[in-house]
Design a protein around this motif. Structure first.
Motif, PDB file in Angstrom:
ATOM      1  N   ALA A 299       0.857  -1.193   0.000  1.00  0.00           N
ATOM      2  CA  ALA A 299       0.000   0.000   0.000  1.00  0.00           C
ATOM      3  C   ALA A 299       0.886   1.233   0.000  1.00  0.00           C
ATOM      4  N   ASP A 300       0.326   2.350  -0.431  1.00  0.00           N
ATOM      5  CA  ASP A 300       1.033   3.626  -0.443  1.00  0.00           C
ATOM      6  C   ASP A 300       0.694   4.391   0.825  1.00  0.00           C
ATOM      7  N   ILE A 301       1.729   4.670   1.623  1.00  0.00           N
ATOM      8  CA  ILE A 301       1.546   5.357   2.902  1.00  0.00           C
ATOM      9  C   ILE A 301       2.083   6.776   2.772  1.00  0.00           C
ATOM     10  N   THR A 302       1.321   7.732   3.275  1.00  0.00           N
ATOM     11  CA  THR A 302       1.734   9.136   3.236  1.00  0.00           C
ATOM     12  C   THR A 302       1.726   9.710   4.643  1.00  0.00           C
ATOM     13  N   LEU A 303       2.855  10.241   5.058  1.00  0.00           N
ATOM     14  CA  LEU A 303       2.950  10.972   6.318  1.00  0.00           C
ATOM     15  C   LEU A 303       3.160  12.440   5.982  1.00  0.00           C
ATOM     16  N   THR A 304       2.280  13.288   6.482  1.00  0.00           N
ATOM     17  CA  THR A 304       2.443  14.729   6.324  1.00  0.00           C
ATOM     18  C   THR A 304       2.830  15.300   7.676  1.00  0.00           C
ATOM     19  N   SER A 305       4.075  15.746   7.760  1.00  0.00           N
ATOM     20  CA  SER A 305       4.632  16.221   9.025  1.00  0.00           C
ATOM     21  C   SER A 305       4.901  17.711   8.926  1.00  0.00           C
ATOM     22  N   GLY A 306       4.063  18.491   9.606  1.00  0.00           N
ATOM     23  CA  GLY A 306       4.243  19.936   9.583  1.00  0.00           C
ATOM     24  C   GLY A 306       4.225  20.522   8.186  1.00  0.00           C
ATOM     25  N   GLY A 307       3.489  19.908   7.271  1.00  0.00           N
ATOM     26  CA  GLY A 307       3.409  20.392   5.900  1.00  0.00           C
ATOM     27  C   GLY A 307       4.379  19.725   4.944  1.00  0.00           C
ATOM     28  N   THR A 308       5.340  18.966   5.476  1.00  0.00           N
ATOM     29  CA  THR A 308       6.271  18.225   4.637  1.00  0.00           C
ATOM     30  C   THR A 308       5.703  16.845   4.356  1.00  0.00           C
ATOM     31  N   VAL A 309       5.602  16.487   3.096  1.00  0.00           N
ATOM     32  CA  VAL A 309       4.969  15.229   2.701  1.00  0.00           C
ATOM     33  C   VAL A 309       6.039  14.158   2.479  1.00  0.00           C
ATOM     34  N   HIS A 310       5.825  13.001   3.113  1.00  0.00           N
ATOM     35  CA  HIS A 310       6.738  11.871   2.975  1.00  0.00           C
ATOM     36  C   HIS A 310       5.943  10.675   2.460  1.00  0.00           C
ATOM     37  N   HIS A 311       6.474   9.985   1.459  1.00  0.00           N
ATOM     38  CA  HIS A 311       5.825   8.804   0.895  1.00  0.00           C
ATOM     39  C   HIS A 311       6.595   7.550   1.308  1.00  0.00           C
ATOM     40  N   ILE A 312       5.867   6.564   1.775  1.00  0.00           N
ATOM     41  CA  ILE A 312       6.447   5.296   2.221  1.00  0.00           C
ATOM     42  C   ILE A 312       5.829   4.181   1.389  1.00  0.00           C
ATOM     43  N   ALA A 313       6.661   3.341   0.812  1.00  0.00           N
ATOM     44  CA  ALA A 313       6.165   2.184   0.058  1.00  0.00           C
ATOM     45  C   ALA A 313       5.894   1.055   1.052  1.00  0.00           C
ATOM     46  N   GLY A 314       4.653   0.947   1.484  1.00  0.00           N
ATOM     47  CA  GLY A 314       4.289  -0.067   2.462  1.00  0.00           C
ATOM     48  C   GLY A 314       4.275  -1.455   1.851  1.00  0.00           C
ATOM     49  N   LYS A 315       5.021  -2.377   2.455  1.00  0.00           N
ATOM     50  CA  LYS A 315       5.114  -3.732   1.947  1.00  0.00           C
ATOM     51  C   LYS A 315       4.216  -4.667   2.761  1.00  0.00           C
ATOM     52  N   ALA A 316       3.859  -5.786   2.175  1.00  0.00           N
ATOM     53  CA  ALA A 316       3.055  -6.778   2.888  1.00  0.00           C
ATOM     54  C   ALA A 316       3.805  -7.248   4.128  1.00  0.00           C
ATOM     55  N   GLY A 317       3.075  -7.396   5.220  1.00  0.00           N
ATOM     56  CA  GLY A 317       3.670  -7.809   6.480  1.00  0.00           C
ATOM     57  C   GLY A 317       3.652  -6.675   7.487  1.00  0.00           C
ATOM     58  N   VAL A 318       4.593  -6.703   8.400  1.00  0.00           N
ATOM     59  CA  VAL A 318       4.665  -5.681   9.442  1.00  0.00           C
ATOM     60  C   VAL A 318       6.001  -4.950   9.318  1.00  0.00           C
ATOM     61  N   SER A 319       5.965  -3.625   9.447  1.00  0.00           N
ATOM     62  CA  SER A 319       7.175  -2.834   9.283  1.00  0.00           C
ATOM     63  C   SER A 319       7.094  -1.570  10.119  1.00  0.00           C
ATOM     64  N   LYS A 320       8.259  -0.997  10.389  1.00  0.00           N
ATOM     65  CA  LYS A 320       8.343   0.280  11.114  1.00  0.00           C
ATOM     66  C   LYS A 320       9.303   1.182  10.372  1.00  0.00           C
ATOM     67  N   THR A 321       8.899   2.432  10.161  1.00  0.00           N
ATOM     68  CA  THR A 321       9.726   3.410   9.461  1.00  0.00           C
ATOM     69  C   THR A 321       9.806   4.679  10.293  1.00  0.00           C
ATOM     70  N   GLY A 322      11.007   5.174  10.514  1.00  0.00           N
ATOM     71  CA  GLY A 322      11.190   6.438  11.219  1.00  0.00           C
ATOM     72  C   GLY A 322      11.398   7.575  10.231  1.00  0.00           C
ATOM     73  N   ILE A 323      10.614   8.635  10.360  1.00  0.00           N
ATOM     74  CA  ILE A 323      10.703   9.798   9.474  1.00  0.00           C
ATOM     75  C   ILE A 323      11.043  11.032  10.315  1.00  0.00           C
ATOM     76  N   PRO A 324      12.167  11.716  10.049  1.00  0.00           N
ATOM     77  CA  PRO A 324      12.454  12.960  10.775  1.00  0.00           C
ATOM     78  C   PRO A 324      11.289  13.932  10.628  1.00  0.00           C
ATOM     79  N   TRP A 325      10.804  14.433  11.757  1.00  0.00           N
ATOM     80  CA  TRP A 325       9.598  15.253  11.687  1.00  0.00           C
ATOM     81  C   TRP A 325       9.882  16.730  11.448  1.00  0.00           C
ATOM     82  N   THR A 326       8.820  17.423  11.038  1.00  0.00           N
ATOM     83  CA  THR A 326       8.808  18.879  10.916  1.00  0.00           C
ATOM     84  C   THR A 326       7.800  19.404  11.918  1.00  0.00           C
ATOM     85  N   LEU A 327       8.114  20.497  12.574  1.00  0.00           N
ATOM     86  CA  LEU A 327       7.195  21.074  13.565  1.00  0.00           C
ATOM     87  C   LEU A 327       5.828  21.334  12.951  1.00  0.00           C
ATOM     88  N   GLY A 328       4.797  21.141  13.773  1.00  0.00           N
ATOM     89  CA  GLY A 328       3.437  21.394  13.309  1.00  0.00           C
ATOM     90  C   GLY A 328       2.574  20.152  13.390  1.00  0.00           C
TER      91      GLY A 328
END
Length: 383
Positions: A319-348
């Protein structure tokens, strides 16, 4: 489970939530900080009664940092040994402890020999010396936990050593697993945890491979130490803390999925369509920024903490995962199964979504991350 009475004295919601997540029993912590034992006795009785009504199981965990009389342990065990809610394994009454160090009494002669039933005794320990721990003669097994200065890999090595000694000695291993850890009451109680985002997710995955005999999740409601997976403290139980109202809903939902895999003796998690979800958890401030009104220094191990939003995905297919952190958009290619991704955040403000073939699977919005709060907050919101 701390023996703290919920609103209206009704434990029903806690028990039903735990049972729905696959939790088999509550370990009821008897003792604690500034405890009134008369109140504890009343709460313990009320909780056993509620558990009987709902068909749930409980057992007592003696907090030896405050319980100083071995006769009290004997009295409690004999009082509840025949209670229908008392957890028994292999016909033995389960009894455990939380210990920062050995108590003044001898567990075998002063306690176990005086309980009028067979006991499965699983004492707690802070030791990371598996060989010495499992060489002790008293106890059917052991319940070790909390090594706040260890890295994720060091904790994994310690768990592997517990598993090896379990196999070598035939004794039981009840692993202790926390969702988070942070407290900040005074100069002697000002801790974070060096494993940061790995304390829960990474450790669950490793424990699935090691297969402890039992797993105790620490805790359901210790808001003061931030390792609750139950409802947050919205009734100001601990007015001296400013961090215990943050939502940990995601930790309980993740727990349900991990428990399902653990009980099936799987080495990892198989995700079915009905189990899909995507979660995020993060602090509300930079890990190394003091609050504007703080009088304490940064908590222990703050230098190991990351300013990231952690995205945890449980997916049956990509699945296509989108994290919007303080207005900064990050796209994560979600794979089948279980996963954890750390994204440096932006204030907000922080928001999360997941899509597959144009269909929205998840949308979540969390509170904003600020550059500075009035008081340092090392807890996380988990959605």
């Amino acid at each position: 489970m701390l023996l703290t009475r919920p609103p209206n004295g009704d434990y029903t919601n806690d028990i039903k939530l735990a049972a729905a997540a696959g939790i088999d029993a509550f370990a009821l912590n008897y003792g604690g900080w500034n405890v009134d034992f008369n109140v504890q006795d009343r709460y313990l009785s009320e909780f056993y009664s509620a558990a009987v009504t709902l068909g749930f199981k409980v057992f007592i965990s003696i907090d030896t940092t405050s319980v100083k009389d071995s006769s009290k342990v004997v009295q409690l065990a004999n009082l509840y040994k025949d209670n229908p809610a008392q957890l028994r394994i292999a016909s033995k009454m389960v009894l455990s402890t939380f210990e920062a160090g050995p108590p003044a009494w001898n567990w075998q002669t002063d306690v176990l020999n005086k309980i009028n039933t067979q006991v499965m005794f699983l004492p707690g320990s802070l030791s990371d010396d598996a060989r010495s721990l499992f060489a002790q003669t008293t106890g059917d097994g052991f319940f070790p936990w909390i090594h706040p200065t260890k890295s994720v890999s060091q904790e994994a090595d310690t768990d592997s050593s517990y598993a090896a000694q379990r196999d070598a000695t035939g004794k039981l291993w009840m692993a202790g697993l926390a969702s988070w850890f942070f407290k900040r009451f005074d100069a002697n109680n000002n801790w974070s945890h060096a494993q940061d985002d790995g304390i829960f997710f990474d450790r669950w995955l490793h424990l699935l491979q090691l297969k402890p005999d039992y797993i105790e999740i620490i805790t359901w409601n210790d808001w003061g130490e931030s390792h609750y997976i139950g409802p947050a403290d919205m009734t100001n139980t601990l007015p001296q803390s400013s961090w215990d109202t943050l939502d940990h809903t995601a930790f309980l939902k993740m727990t349900k999925r991990f428990i399902k895999a653990y009980k099936a003796r799987q080495n990892t998690i198989s995700i079915e369509a009905g189990d899909e979800d995507v979660f995020m958890f993060y602090r509300l401030q930079p890990a190394k920024t003091l609050g504007s009104t703080d009088s304490l220094p940064l908590p222990l191990d703050a230098e190991f903490l990351k300013d990231e939003v952690f995205v945890v995905a449980f997916l049956a297919s990509s699945a296509d995962i989108t994290l919007t952190s303080g207005g900064t958009v990050h796209h994560i290619a979600g794979k089948a199964g279980v996963s954890k991704t750390g994204i440096p955040w932006t204030l907000g403000p922080q928001s999360l979504s997941a899509e597959r073939s144009g269909q929205t699977l998840v949308t979540k919005t969390g509170p904003s991350i600020s550059q500075q709060l009035s008081r340092y907050n090392g807890n996380v919101v988990a959605l």
